[in-house]
Motif scaffolding. Structure first.
Motif, PDB file in Angstrom:
ATOM      1  N   PRO A   1     -42.327 -35.823 -11.139  1.00 17.80           N
ATOM      2  CA  PRO A   1     -41.498 -36.354 -10.055  1.00 17.80           C
ATOM      3  C   PRO A   1     -40.762 -35.280  -9.257  1.00 17.80           C
ATOM      4  CG  PRO A   1     -40.556 -36.870 -12.206  1.00 17.80           C
ATOM      5  CD  PRO A   1     -41.913 -36.347 -12.462  1.00 17.80           C
ATOM      6  N   ILE A   2     -40.156 -34.317  -9.949  1.00 20.11           N
ATOM      7  CA  ILE A   2     -39.398 -33.287  -9.237  1.00 20.11           C
ATOM      8  C   ILE A   2     -40.338 -32.363  -8.486  1.00 20.11           C
ATOM      9  CG2 ILE A   2     -37.823 -31.333  -9.510  1.00 20.11           C
ATOM     10  CD1 ILE A   2     -36.640 -32.712 -11.928  1.00 20.11           C
ATOM     11  N   ALA A   3     -41.438 -31.973  -9.121  1.00 17.36           N
ATOM     12  CA  ALA A   3     -42.396 -31.070  -8.477  1.00 17.36           C
ATOM     13  C   ALA A   3     -42.984 -31.706  -7.221  1.00 17.36           C
ATOM     14  CB  ALA A   3     -43.497 -30.698  -9.461  1.00 17.36           C
ATOM     15  N   CYS A   4     -43.344 -32.979  -7.312  1.00 15.01           N
ATOM     16  CA  CYS A   4     -43.921 -33.659  -6.146  1.00 15.01           C
ATOM     17  C   CYS A   4     -42.880 -33.882  -5.054  1.00 15.01           C
ATOM     18  CB  CYS A   4     -44.543 -34.990  -6.574  1.00 15.01           C
ATOM     19  SG  CYS A   4     -46.047 -34.800  -7.562  1.00 15.01           S
ATOM     20  N   GLU A   5     -41.628 -33.918  -5.427  1.00 14.27           N
ATOM     21  CA  GLU A   5     -40.562 -34.030  -4.434  1.00 14.27           C
ATOM     22  C   GLU A   5     -40.334 -32.685  -3.744  1.00 14.27           C
ATOM     23  OE1 GLU A   5     -35.750 -34.904  -4.444  1.00 14.27           O
ATOM     24  OE2 GLU A   5     -37.003 -35.796  -5.996  1.00 14.27           O
ATOM     25  N   ILE A   6     -40.493 -31.602  -4.479  1.00 12.24           N
ATOM     26  CA  ILE A   6     -40.279 -30.269  -3.923  1.00 12.24           C
ATOM     27  C   ILE A   6     -41.410 -29.876  -2.982  1.00 12.24           C
ATOM     28  CG2 ILE A   6     -40.197 -27.806  -4.502  1.00 12.24           C
ATOM     29  CD1 ILE A   6     -38.752 -28.579  -7.077  1.00 12.24           C
ATOM     30  N   TRP A   7     -42.665 -30.175  -3.355  1.00 13.07           N
ATOM     31  CA  TRP A   7     -43.822 -29.650  -2.626  1.00 13.07           C
ATOM     32  C   TRP A   7     -43.744 -29.858  -1.105  1.00 13.07           C
ATOM     33  CZ3 TRP A   7     -47.847 -26.472  -3.506  1.00 13.07           C
ATOM     34  CH2 TRP A   7     -48.857 -26.434  -2.538  1.00 13.07           C
ATOM     35  N   PRO A   8     -43.465 -31.078  -0.605  1.00 13.08           N
ATOM     36  CA  PRO A   8     -43.457 -31.262   0.861  1.00 13.08           C
ATOM     37  C   PRO A   8     -42.370 -30.453   1.566  1.00 13.08           C
ATOM     38  CG  PRO A   8     -43.532 -33.371  -0.289  1.00 13.08           C
ATOM     39  CD  PRO A   8     -43.199 -32.334  -1.305  1.00 13.08           C
ATOM     40  N   THR A   9     -41.392 -29.969   0.813  1.00 11.69           N
ATOM     41  CA  THR A   9     -40.293 -29.216   1.446  1.00 11.69           C
ATOM     42  C   THR A   9     -40.599 -27.725   1.557  1.00 11.69           C
ATOM     43  OG1 THR A   9     -39.097 -28.718  -0.612  1.00 11.69           O
ATOM     44  CG2 THR A   9     -38.700 -30.879   0.399  1.00 11.69           C
ATOM     45  N   LEU A  10     -41.717 -27.278   0.940  1.00  9.30           N
ATOM     46  CA  LEU A  10     -42.028 -25.851   0.964  1.00  9.30           C
ATOM     47  C   LEU A  10     -42.434 -25.432   2.373  1.00  9.30           C
ATOM     48  CD1 LEU A  10     -44.152 -25.403  -2.299  1.00  9.30           C
ATOM     49  CD2 LEU A  10     -41.688 -25.051  -1.982  1.00  9.30           C
ATOM     50  N   PRO A  11     -41.721 -24.478   2.970  1.00  6.42           N
ATOM     51  CA  PRO A  11     -42.091 -24.059   4.322  1.00  6.42           C
ATOM     52  C   PRO A  11     -43.409 -23.296   4.365  1.00  6.42           C
ATOM     53  CG  PRO A  11     -40.304 -22.690   3.467  1.00  6.42           C
ATOM     54  CD  PRO A  11     -40.521 -23.782   2.478  1.00  6.42           C
TER      55      PRO A  11
END
Length: 882
Positions: A484-494
């Motif tokens: 859950p946390i990893a998939c939440e982080i991924w779209p925010t990676l510039p």
């Protein structure tokens, strides 16, 4: 390597037998002696450097002479019967302990002939040959070949040794019949057999104890390519496949070189094991490395690692080319389709991508990378055309590592990386085609590179590919329930390409003799600058490579509920961008090292560290809240949970008055609520044993509340060991009223998963009975060490330090059954109290950390430290000898 001259002993003169009289006792003795002389001569020749393939051919020739002699003695010159060699013997290859597979093809059954055949095969067994045989007529052969492709395949290799020549013609009529397993059906069944066989060996050539024969990339893969060539293209060998355009000369040379390595290893393995062993077991790896001349270069490039790298390289080359050649066979059978344009340089023929200009790769090497980018943009593409693959390999061989300095190639590579998660599939395929190692020469150095331990179950290159694939999973919304946390982080990676680069480089310097993280950082900086990335991006990738182990080691070796630990980690990370990238890389790395390493406890551990570090990084000036604030916050949240369950606030407060402050500082509010409820429900009865199968910490939680006494930790540890439950964490606290408040986080030893409800109840009942007998002294159970662990026993390392008024003991040693129970018992007998324990196991390596005191709760003095050290070393050395 030239074949050493081998003089085989001649067949002894045997007394002339009356036809079908069989082989006399004296003749059998002479044949047995002959076979022994041949095998000893071959063993000597191999030791002296002779080629394994030539020796296997020579043994086949010798065995053939013996088999023919025995057949003639038992059956005479008969019609309507012939003996065929099949399997490896049919191909003219017999390794030192290979089976001798035979097919007796006969006409109408005659009792006398059947008795003679039985006598023939019994004689062959009696003289020392391990014979596998079948007796059939042509009708039976055809019927079985129709039903079973493996029987049909065995007939492709059948070679007449002796007997009626007309029987061979009948056999060939079966294998040449176009209605029996036509090309498309035969290809389909062979690929299905390959997939099933590979699945039995974990679908990778990179097992720690690989199978030389049947594993992916093993000798069976090479046999299968020849079978396909025979059935689909009438090509009997690799030379014929080159003539048919299914192989190019360079690919043929690669396959033959890899086959020579595998055969050499197999010959040596048979000699070392003294039997037909096909697995490179740990039992043999070191001895084989020494037998074949590999020597330790330094502690990070052992001879056994070099030996295994030779296997992995050969097997992976066979596996890669095997997949590509199978695709060529598929293409050969596909109906022609009209080309459809794909950009300016490519076209698609059905499911395959091809180049417009045959000279494209030679004219513009960057197109080698662009081909993989183009493939990503075309749905339904399953591969490249055979001609395109051939030209791709030819261009890669011509340019080789010059590609690493070609600005256009590097620009195309950066464009690929910027595609993010989809680029991972392209990188994986580029690795299969050998292109990735050309662009990244340092990656080529770890191709097939293994580490001789039980922690790293894949070679470095395979591990890296798996880490990249794990990273790509974070971009898949379907993975949100698992990460859950990893998939939440991924779209925010510039810039997700930076994470891909860090994954590519994090282990790229393994095996060089220094710190691979430091050396890898240097490689990452150099490559980032060649790519022309902004300097800050290059430095970020380099930082991730340098510190890719930081989050894992902090979480598993330190107490992340301690604000000082979190603060130090936050200072090292410095900002949330680094934290997020490091979190993703850490998860991908752990799972990519071995699927068995990931579990709910580690998931929760890293998630907690990520969350607490983000909090610490909110402001540089913000300090962690003081202990009083944190205790009050924990109590408020725990009370809210308890009141929702119907417990009264004043009753909870009475329980908490006896709790030490550390309970609220080191436990989650949910844990405090669960412990408090258990105490209230027990109404004063002790010992209290509560078990939560799936706690908030991602493991099974055990809570023991009983009058405190020395030896309690040892008693619990011994019972947990007997129940095959592994301790991940232990927190040993005491209340102001003299009660133990001991918490253990547990996983099943075999599966590394939380215990089931039934197992949790069993633990509760058995531990309650054990603790109800405080005078009874329980001894750790003795269990034999596994075969694997026996090969990885290292000298234990024990270190003491003082922190917070307690002694910190660091124990690094090799794992074995019952280790924690034995250590706990030694501590009890040495007058030592355990207050905290963090248990970490990495393959066969254990890294355990304990906070301990003497029985007056004071740090251990030098004398007691020395006494404990000697006792622990004695216990561990005794276990090693056992």
């Amino acid at each position: 390597m030239p074949v050493a001259p081998i003089v085989l002993p001649p067949l002894p003169r045997l007394p002339m037998a009356v036809p079908r009289s069989g082989v006399s006792t004296d003749a059998r003795r002479a044949l047995r002696q002959l076979l022994g002389d041949v095998d000893r001569a071959l063993t000597t020749a191999f030791r002296d450097g002779a080629d394994a393939t030539a020796l296997a051919h020579r043994r086949s020739e010798s065995v053939q002479r013996i088999v023919v002699h025995v057949w003639t003695a038992c059956l005479g010159d008969v019609s309507d019967a012939a003996l065929f060699a099949v399997g490896g013997f049919g191909r003219g290859l017999l390794f030192p302990h290979s089976d001798v597979d035979l097919l007796a093809l006969v006409g109408p059954s005659e009792p006398a002939r059947l008795r003679a055949l039985e006598q023939c095969f019994a004689t062959l067994w009696d003289i020392g040959l391990k014979v596998g045989h079948a007796v059939r007529d042509l009708v039976q052969c055809r019927a079985l070949a129709e039903q079973d492709a493996s029987v049909f395949t065995s007939l492709l290799d059948a070679r007449r040794l002796v007997g009626d020549p007309s029987m061979e013609k009948g056999l060939r009529s079966i294998t040449s019949d176009p209605t029996l397993w036509p090309p498309a059906a035969y290809l389909a069944v062979r690929l299905a057999e390959r997939d099933a066989r590979h699945a039995r060996y974990n679908d990778t050539a990179y097992n720690l104890e690989p199978n030389l024969k049947d594993g992916p990339g093993g000798l069976r893969t090479l046999d299968a390519l020849r079978w396909l060539g025979k059935r689909l293209a009438h090509a009997d060998d690799f030379d014929d496949m080159v003539a048919e355009g299914l192989l190019d000369p360079a690919e043929k040379a690669t396959l033959e070189q890899a086959e020579a390595t595998l055969r050499r290893y197999r010959f040596a393995l048979h000699l070392e094991a003294g039997r037909a062993e096909e697995r490179l077991l740990f039992d043999y790896q070191r001895a084989l490395a020494e037998r074949l001349g590999f020597r330790d270069e330094h502690e990070k490039n052992l001879g056994v690692e070099q030996f295994m790298q030779g296997y992995y390289r050969a097997a992976s080359q066979v596996e890669r080319l095997g997949v590509q050649i199978a695709e060529r066979f598929e293409e050969m059978l596909e109906p022609p389709t009209a080309p459809q344009p794909v950009g300016e340089d490519f076209v698609r023929h059905g499911k395959r991508l091809a180049v417009r200009d045959p000279d494209l790769f030679m004219r513009r090497p960057a197109a080698l990378v662009e081909a993989f980018i183009a493939r990503l943009g075309e749905p339904g593409i399953t591969g490249f055309s055979a001609e395109t693959m051939r030209r791709m390999h030819q261009a890669s061989a011509v340019f080789d590592q010059a590609l690493a300095d070609d600005p256009e190639v590097l620009a195309a590579f950066l464009r690929l990386l910027k595609l993010g998660a989809p680029a991972v599939d392209a990188l994986w395929r580029m690795n299969r085609h050998g292109l990735l190692a050309a662009i990244l020469p340092a990656f080529g150095k770890v191709f097939g590179r293994m580490q001789y331990d039980l922690f790293h179950v894949y070679t470095v290159d395979e591990h890296t590919m798996r880490v990249l694939r794990n990273v790509a999973r974070f971009a898949d919304p379907a993975a949100a329930s698992t990460f859950p946390i990893a998939c939440e982080i991924w779209p925010t990676l510039p810039k997700p390409e930076l994470l891909l680069l860090a994954a590519l480089f994090h282990d790229i310097a393994k095996g060089r003799g220094g710190d691979h993280s430091v050396l890898g950082e240097e490689e990452a900086i150099a490559f980032g600058r060649r790519l022309g990335m902004p300097e800050e991006d290059t430095q970020l990738v380099a930082w991730l490579v340098r510190w890719h182990l930081l989050m894992s080691t902090t979480a598993q070796r330190q107490d992340i509920t301690d604000p000082d630990v979190v603060q130090r980690f936050a200072e090292a990370v410095d900002n949330t961008e680094r934290l997020d990238l490091l979190y993703l890389l850490t998860i991908a790395d752990i799972i990519g090292t071995s699927p068995k390493l990931w579990n709910g406890w580690k998931d929760r551990l890293l998630a907690d560290l990520h969350t607490s570090t983000r909090y610490a990084l909110r402001s540089e000036e913000e300090l962690p809240p003081d202990a009083g604030v944190r205790v009050q916050h924990c109590k408020e949240q725990a009370l809210a949970v308890l009141e929702a369950q119907g417990y009264m606030a004043d009753a909870c407060a009475r329980v908490w008055r006896a709790f030490p402050e550390q309970s609220f500082l080191r436990h989650h509010p949910e844990q405090i609520a669960w412990q408090t409820a258990a105490i209230l429900d027990a109404k004063g009865a002790t010992p209290l044993v509560a078990v939560h199968p799936h706690s908030v910490r991602g493991a099974t939680e055990l809570f023991v509340y009983t009058p405190d006494r020395d030896g309690l930790f040892a008693a619990v540890a011994i019972m947990l060991d007997r129940l095959h439950l592994s301790v991940m964490e232990a927190r040993i606290l005491s209340s102001s009223t003299g009660m133990a408040l001991d918490t253990f986080l547990l996983l099943e030893s075999d599966s590394q998963q939380p215990a089931s409800t039934e197992r949790a109840e069993e633990l509760k009942q058995r531990l309650h009975r054990a603790l109800s007998q405080p005078g009874h002294v329980h001894q750790p159970s003795r269990r034999s060490m596994s075969r694997h662990l026996k090969h990885f026993q290292a000298t234990p390392k024990i270190a003491f330090s003082t922190t917070g008024g307690r002694t910190r003991l660091a124990l690094v040693c090799s794992d074995r059954p019952g280790l924690l129970a034995a250590v706990a018992q030694v501590m009890f007998e040495s007058g030592v109290r355990v207050h905290d324990a963090r248990i970490a196991t990495f393959g066969e390596r254990v890294e355990d950390f304990f906070l301990i005191t003497d029985r007056h709760d004071a740090p251990l003095g030098h004398v007691q430290q020395d006494r404990l050290l000697r006792a622990l070393l004695d216990q561990l050395s005794t276990a090693k000898r056992a």
